[in-house]
Enzyme design. Structure first.
Site, PDB file in Angstrom:
ATOM      1  N   HIS A  19       0.805  -1.125  -0.050  1.00 25.93           N
ATOM      2  CA  HIS A  19       0.095  -0.097  -0.218  1.00 25.93           C
ATOM      3  C   HIS A  19       1.062   1.356  -0.029  1.00 25.93           C
ATOM      4  CE1 HIS A  19      -3.546  -2.436   1.309  1.00 25.93           C
ATOM      5  NE2 HIS A  19      -2.779  -3.152   1.804  1.00 25.93           N
ATOM      6  N   HIS A 140      -8.035 -11.121  -0.086  1.00 24.22           N
ATOM      7  CA  HIS A 140      -7.908 -11.069   1.499  1.00 24.22           C
ATOM      8  C   HIS A 140      -8.725 -12.107   2.044  1.00 24.22           C
ATOM      9  CE1 HIS A 140      -7.449  -8.341   5.022  1.00 24.22           C
ATOM     10  NE2 HIS A 140      -8.464  -9.121   5.264  1.00 24.22           N
TER      11      HIS A 140
HETATM   12  C1  NCD Z   1      -4.223  -2.636   5.232  1.00 24.47           C
HETATM   13  C2  NCD Z   1      -4.440  -1.140   4.867  1.00 24.47           C
HETATM   14  O1  NCD Z   1      -4.337  -0.360   5.884  1.00 24.47           O
HETATM   15  O2  NCD Z   1      -4.824  -0.513   3.895  1.00 24.47           O
HETATM   16  N1  NCD Z   1      -4.563  -2.840   6.454  1.00 24.47           N
HETATM   17  C3  NCD Z   1      -3.808  -4.002   7.089  1.00 24.47           C
HETATM   18  O3  NCD Z   1      -3.970  -4.079   8.181  1.00 24.47           O
HETATM   19  N2  NCD Z   1      -3.199  -4.873   6.549  1.00 24.47           N
HETATM   20  C4  NCD Z   1      -5.306  -3.432   4.259  1.00 24.47           C
HETATM   21  C5  NCD Z   1      -5.163  -4.766   4.189  1.00 24.47           C
HETATM   22  O4  NCD Z   1      -4.131  -5.393   3.600  1.00 24.47           O
HETATM   23  O5  NCD Z   1      -5.814  -5.708   4.998  1.00 24.47           O
HETATM   24 ZN    ZN Z   2      -2.835  -5.015   2.198  1.00 25.70          ZN
END
Ligand code: NCD
Ligand code: ZN
Length: 348
Positions: A19, A140
Site C-alpha cells: 500500500h 484477502h
Molecule cells: C491494510 C491497509 O491499511 O490498507 N491494513 C492492514 O491491516 N493490513 C489493508 C489490508 O491489506 O488488509
Molecule cells: Zn494489504
C-alpha cells in the site's frame, strides 16, 4: 545468490503486496520501497478505490511522477473487485498491461473495504473470465461474519469460501494474501501450483503476545490480526522449507501515528523501511538463508509469469537502528520495529 557470513547478495526483490496510499503520503513512503524493490503489486484500496482502467492509469502515473530520479521501480496495478465490476473492462486492462491482477476484499474485512464483496457468487462472471484469460485473483482471505471469532476468520474463509471457490474454478490462479495461520500454510502446501501465498515480515516475527501483553501495541495491529505462536511457527516453517508457492509481500500499510494511537486505532503496519532486513533476520534465525533469494526475488515473479530482476542488492552484517518515527509535519509515521536494532543493513 552469494552468501557470506557478513554479506548476502541477491537479485533485487519484488514486493507482491504493497500500500503506497496517495498524494503527500505517497510521496513520503514511496522511496522506502523504490530504493530496495524492483517492482511492487500496488493495492487498490484508496478512497475511492481503483476500480477501472482510467483510475489505474492515473494512479500509476502519479506513482511514477513521484519516484526519485535514480530509482528504477515498476508499479504493477491491481483492480479492486466490486459486485458491479465489468469483466470486459478487467480483461481489457489486463491485455493492455494496465492491470496485473484483481484484488478481492470481502466487504468490511479491512481498511477501505466497504466497496468489497458481500456475496462471492455475485462475481461469478468476473471469476470465470479471470480463469479463462489466466489473470490472477488476489484474495484477502478473511470471513467477515461477526459471529466468527476474529482469530478464526482466515481458517473459516478457507473452509467456507476458498474450498468451494476452487471447486468451481479449478484453473483460476489465486494468491492468498498475507497469510497468518497454520491452516493457510497447510492449504497452500496441499494445493497445486495455481495457489500461492504472500507472507509478511510482521506475521513471521510476531505473535499475539507481542501485540497484547503488558500494554496493547497499536503499531502491531493489522489485518489479518497477528495470531498465536503456533501459527507464527507454521509460517516460519513454511518459508524455511523453500516451497516456491510462498513469496514476499510486505503488506506495508502506512497510517499516521495519531490514527494508530487512537481509541479507534487503524489496522496496518508501515514496514517498507525495515521489511527486507526483517525477512533476512527471520531467514537467518531459521537457518534458511539458502531460500532467502527465491522467497524475495524469484518465486513471486515466476508465479506471475514475469521475468526476474537482473540487478542485485547486497545486505551486510552491520547494526541498523530503526528510526523511532518518520516525520511528515504535522504528522508522523512509526515504522515496523521502530527503536529496535537489526543485525543487517542494506549496502549503499
Ligand atoms: C491494510 C491497509 O491499511 O490498507 N491494513 C492492514 O491491516 N493490513 C489493508 C489490508 O491489506 O488488509
Ligand atoms: Zn494489504
Amino acid at each position: 545468490m552469494i552468501i557470506g557470513l557478513n554479506k548476502i547478495t541477491i537479485r533485487r526483490p519484488d514486493d507482491w503486496h504493497l500500500h503506497v496510499r496517495n498524494d503527500y503520503l505517497l510521496k513520503l513512503v514511496l522511496p522506502y520501497t523504490s530504493s530496495i524493490f524492483g517492482r511492487a503489486m500496488i493495492m487498490p484500496n484508496l478512497l475511492p478505490p481503483i476500480t477501472n482502467i482510467k483510475s489505474a492509469i492515473n494512479y500509476r502515473n502519479k506513482i511514477l511522477s513521484l519516484l526519485p530520479k535514480n530509482h528504477k521501480f515498476i508499479p504493477l496495478m491491481t483492480c479492486y473487485l466490486t459486485e458491479s465490476s465489468n469483466p470486459n473492462e478487467i480483461e481489457l486492462g489486463f491485455n493492455t498491461g494496465v492491470f496485473a491482477a484483481v484484488k478481492l476484499y470481502p466487504q468490511s474485512s479491512t481498511t477501505n473495504s466497504s466497496y468489497g464483496i458481500k456475496n462471492i457468487t455475485s462475481v461469478n462472471k468476473v471469476l470465470e473470465r479471470l480463469q479463462k484469460i489466466g489473470m490472477p485473483l488476489l484474495i484477502h482471505c478473511e470471513i467477515t461474519d461477526i459471529n466468527v471469532d476474529i482469530f478464526d476468520r482466515e481458517a473459516y474463509f478457507i473452509e467456507k469460501i476458498m474450498q468451494p471457490l476452487r471447486k468451481r474454478f479449478p484453473e483460476l490462479k489465486i494468491v492468498m494474501e498475507h497469510i497468518s495461520t497454520k491452516e493457510a500454510v497447510e492449504y497452500v502446501n496441499s494445493s497445486d501450483n495455481k495457489i500461492a501465498a504472500t507472507i509478511t515480515p510482521h506475521h513471521l516475527m510476531l505473535n499475539r503476545n507481542d501485540l497484547l501483553t503488558n500494554y496493547i501495541n497499536p503499531h502491531f495491529y493489522c489485518f489479518p490480526i497477528i495470531k498465536s505462536k503456533l501459527h507464527q511457527q507454521a509460517l516460519r516453517e513454511a518459508v524455511s522449507k523453500g516451497n516456491p508457492n510462498f513469496f514476499l509481500g510486505t503488506d506495508s500499510a502506512p497510517h499516521f501515528r495519531c490514527t494508530k494511537e487512537n481509541k479507534c486505532g487503524h489496522a496496518g503496519i508501515f514496514n517498507a523501511p525495515t521489511a527486507l532486513l526483517a525477512y533476512a533476520t527471520v531467514f537467518e534465525e531459521l537457518n534458511a538463508i539458502k531460500y532467502f533469494e527465491s522467497f524475495c526475488s524469484e518465486n513471486g515473479a515466476r508465479f506471475y509469469d514475469l521475468s526476474l530482476n537482473k540487478e542485485k542488492i547486497t545486505l551486510i552484517r552491520k547494526r541498523c537502528e530503526i528510526k523511532k518515527t518518520i516525520n511528515l509535519f504535522p504528522y508522523d509515521l512509526v515504522p515496523f520495529l521502530a527503536g529496535k536494532t537489526l543485525n543487517w543493513s542494506i549496502k549503499d
